[in-house]
Design a protein around this motif. Structure first.
Motif, PDB file in Angstrom:
ATOM      1  N   THR A  25       0.853  -1.189   0.000  1.00 37.08           N
ATOM      2  CA  THR A  25       0.000   0.000   0.000  1.00 37.08           C
ATOM      3  C   THR A  25       0.887   1.235   0.000  1.00 37.08           C
ATOM      4  O   THR A  25       1.975   1.239   0.578  1.00 37.08           O
ATOM      5  CB  THR A  25      -0.936   0.037   1.227  1.00 37.08           C
ATOM      6  OG1 THR A  25      -0.155  -0.007   2.422  1.00 37.08           O
ATOM      7  CG2 THR A  25      -1.904  -1.132   1.225  1.00 37.08           C
ATOM      8  N   VAL A  26       0.404   2.276  -0.666  1.00 35.93           N
ATOM      9  CA  VAL A  26       1.128   3.545  -0.723  1.00 35.93           C
ATOM     10  C   VAL A  26       0.237   4.602  -0.086  1.00 35.93           C
ATOM     11  O   VAL A  26      -0.922   4.759  -0.482  1.00 35.93           O
ATOM     12  CB  VAL A  26       1.472   3.923  -2.183  1.00 35.93           C
ATOM     13  CG1 VAL A  26       2.233   5.236  -2.227  1.00 35.93           C
ATOM     14  CG2 VAL A  26       2.270   2.817  -2.843  1.00 35.93           C
ATOM     15  N   ASP A  27       0.784   5.328   0.911  1.00 34.83           N
ATOM     16  CA  ASP A  27      -0.017   6.370   1.549  1.00 34.83           C
ATOM     17  C   ASP A  27       0.028   7.658   0.731  1.00 34.83           C
ATOM     18  O   ASP A  27       0.663   7.727  -0.322  1.00 34.83           O
ATOM     19  CB  ASP A  27       0.432   6.591   3.005  1.00 34.83           C
ATOM     20  CG  ASP A  27       1.815   7.207   3.135  1.00 34.83           C
ATOM     21  OD1 ASP A  27       2.350   7.717   2.125  1.00 34.83           O
ATOM     22  OD2 ASP A  27       2.358   7.204   4.249  1.00 34.83           O
ATOM     23  N   GLY A  28      -0.622   8.687   1.205  1.00 35.18           N
ATOM     24  CA  GLY A  28      -0.715   9.957   0.491  1.00 35.18           C
ATOM     25  C   GLY A  28       0.605  10.665   0.289  1.00 35.18           C
ATOM     26  O   GLY A  28       0.736  11.514  -0.588  1.00 35.18           O
ATOM     27  N   ARG A  29       1.604  10.327   1.101  1.00 37.39           N
ATOM     28  CA  ARG A  29       2.922  10.952   0.966  1.00 37.39           C
ATOM     29  C   ARG A  29       3.878  10.132   0.116  1.00 37.39           C
ATOM     30  O   ARG A  29       5.035  10.485  -0.038  1.00 37.39           O
ATOM     31  CB  ARG A  29       3.534  11.174   2.345  1.00 37.39           C
ATOM     32  CG  ARG A  29       2.756  12.201   3.189  1.00 37.39           C
ATOM     33  CD  ARG A  29       3.363  12.364   4.541  1.00 37.39           C
ATOM     34  NE  ARG A  29       3.121  11.120   5.299  1.00 37.39           N
ATOM     35  CZ  ARG A  29       3.677  10.801   6.448  1.00 37.39           C
ATOM     36  NH1 ARG A  29       4.540  11.616   6.999  1.00 37.39           N
ATOM     37  NH2 ARG A  29       3.379   9.683   7.057  1.00 37.39           N
ATOM     38  N   SER A  31       4.815   6.953   0.770  1.00 39.48           N
ATOM     39  CA  SER A  31       5.506   5.907   1.528  1.00 39.48           C
ATOM     40  C   SER A  31       4.810   4.565   1.308  1.00 39.48           C
ATOM     41  O   SER A  31       3.587   4.480   1.347  1.00 39.48           O
ATOM     42  CB  SER A  31       5.505   6.220   3.019  1.00 39.48           C
ATOM     43  OG  SER A  31       6.242   7.398   3.269  1.00 39.48           O
ATOM     44  N   THR A  32       5.600   3.539   1.084  1.00 36.93           N
ATOM     45  CA  THR A  32       5.058   2.207   0.862  1.00 36.93           C
ATOM     46  C   THR A  32       5.143   1.386   2.142  1.00 36.93           C
ATOM     47  O   THR A  32       6.154   1.416   2.849  1.00 36.93           O
ATOM     48  CB  THR A  32       5.855   1.482  -0.243  1.00 36.93           C
ATOM     49  OG1 THR A  32       5.800   2.271  -1.427  1.00 36.93           O
ATOM     50  CG2 THR A  32       5.298   0.112  -0.538  1.00 36.93           C
ATOM     51  N   SER A  33       4.073   0.653   2.436  1.00 38.26           N
ATOM     52  CA  SER A  33       4.098  -0.292   3.550  1.00 38.26           C
ATOM     53  C   SER A  33       3.611  -1.642   3.047  1.00 38.26           C
ATOM     54  O   SER A  33       2.959  -1.731   2.006  1.00 38.26           O
ATOM     55  CB  SER A  33       3.245   0.199   4.724  1.00 38.26           C
ATOM     56  OG  SER A  33       1.892   0.268   4.357  1.00 38.26           O
ATOM     57  N   THR A  34       3.959  -2.681   3.772  1.00 40.63           N
ATOM     58  CA  THR A  34       3.609  -4.035   3.351  1.00 40.63           C
ATOM     59  C   THR A  34       2.934  -4.797   4.480  1.00 40.63           C
ATOM     60  O   THR A  34       3.132  -4.484   5.662  1.00 40.63           O
ATOM     61  CB  THR A  34       4.861  -4.819   2.921  1.00 40.63           C
ATOM     62  OG1 THR A  34       5.782  -4.851   4.009  1.00 40.63           O
ATOM     63  CG2 THR A  34       5.517  -4.190   1.711  1.00 40.63           C
ATOM     64  N   LYS A  35       2.130  -5.806   4.098  1.00 39.75           N
ATOM     65  CA  LYS A  35       1.453  -6.676   5.064  1.00 39.75           C
ATOM     66  C   LYS A  35       1.367  -8.066   4.472  1.00 39.75           C
ATOM     67  O   LYS A  35       1.293  -8.233   3.259  1.00 39.75           O
ATOM     68  CB  LYS A  35       0.032  -6.188   5.352  1.00 39.75           C
ATOM     69  CG  LYS A  35      -0.058  -4.848   6.032  1.00 39.75           C
ATOM     70  CD  LYS A  35      -1.500  -4.479   6.257  1.00 39.75           C
ATOM     71  CE  LYS A  35      -1.601  -3.082   6.847  1.00 39.75           C
ATOM     72  NZ  LYS A  35      -2.988  -2.701   7.106  1.00 39.75           N
TER      73      LYS A  35
END
Length: 82
Positions: A25-29, A31-35
């Motif tokens: 997932t990519v947030d509004g800024r 930045s990528t995060s994973t799950k």
């Protein structure tokens, strides 16, 4: 009379492997995060629940393996100083 030995049937625990997809997932800024979604049966078997859910996750760069363990609750937060 000869005593019969009681045998307890233990359920054999078999190592289970599943192929799971990593979600990105990519947030509004930007930045990528994973799950990774882990099967709830595995989580329940580990004794993890909504009231006791702290885990210890270890990554080994040499073997490229991630290990997830339920955090031991032998030491209270007060003893740790938190």
């Amino acid at each position: 009379m000869e005593q019969k030995k009681k045998r307890t049937l233990k359920k054999e625990i078999v190592k289970e492997t599943r192929v799971l997809n990593v979600m990105f997932t990519v947030d509004g800024r930007g930045s990528t995060s994973t799950k990774i979604s882990i099967p709830s049966t595995w989580i329940a078997h580990m004794g993890i629940n909504p009231n006791d859910r702290e885990t210890e996750v270890t990554y080994s760069p040499r073997t490229k393996k991630i290990t997830i363990r339920k955090k031991s609750s032998n030491v209270s937060d007060e003893e740790v100083g938190e």
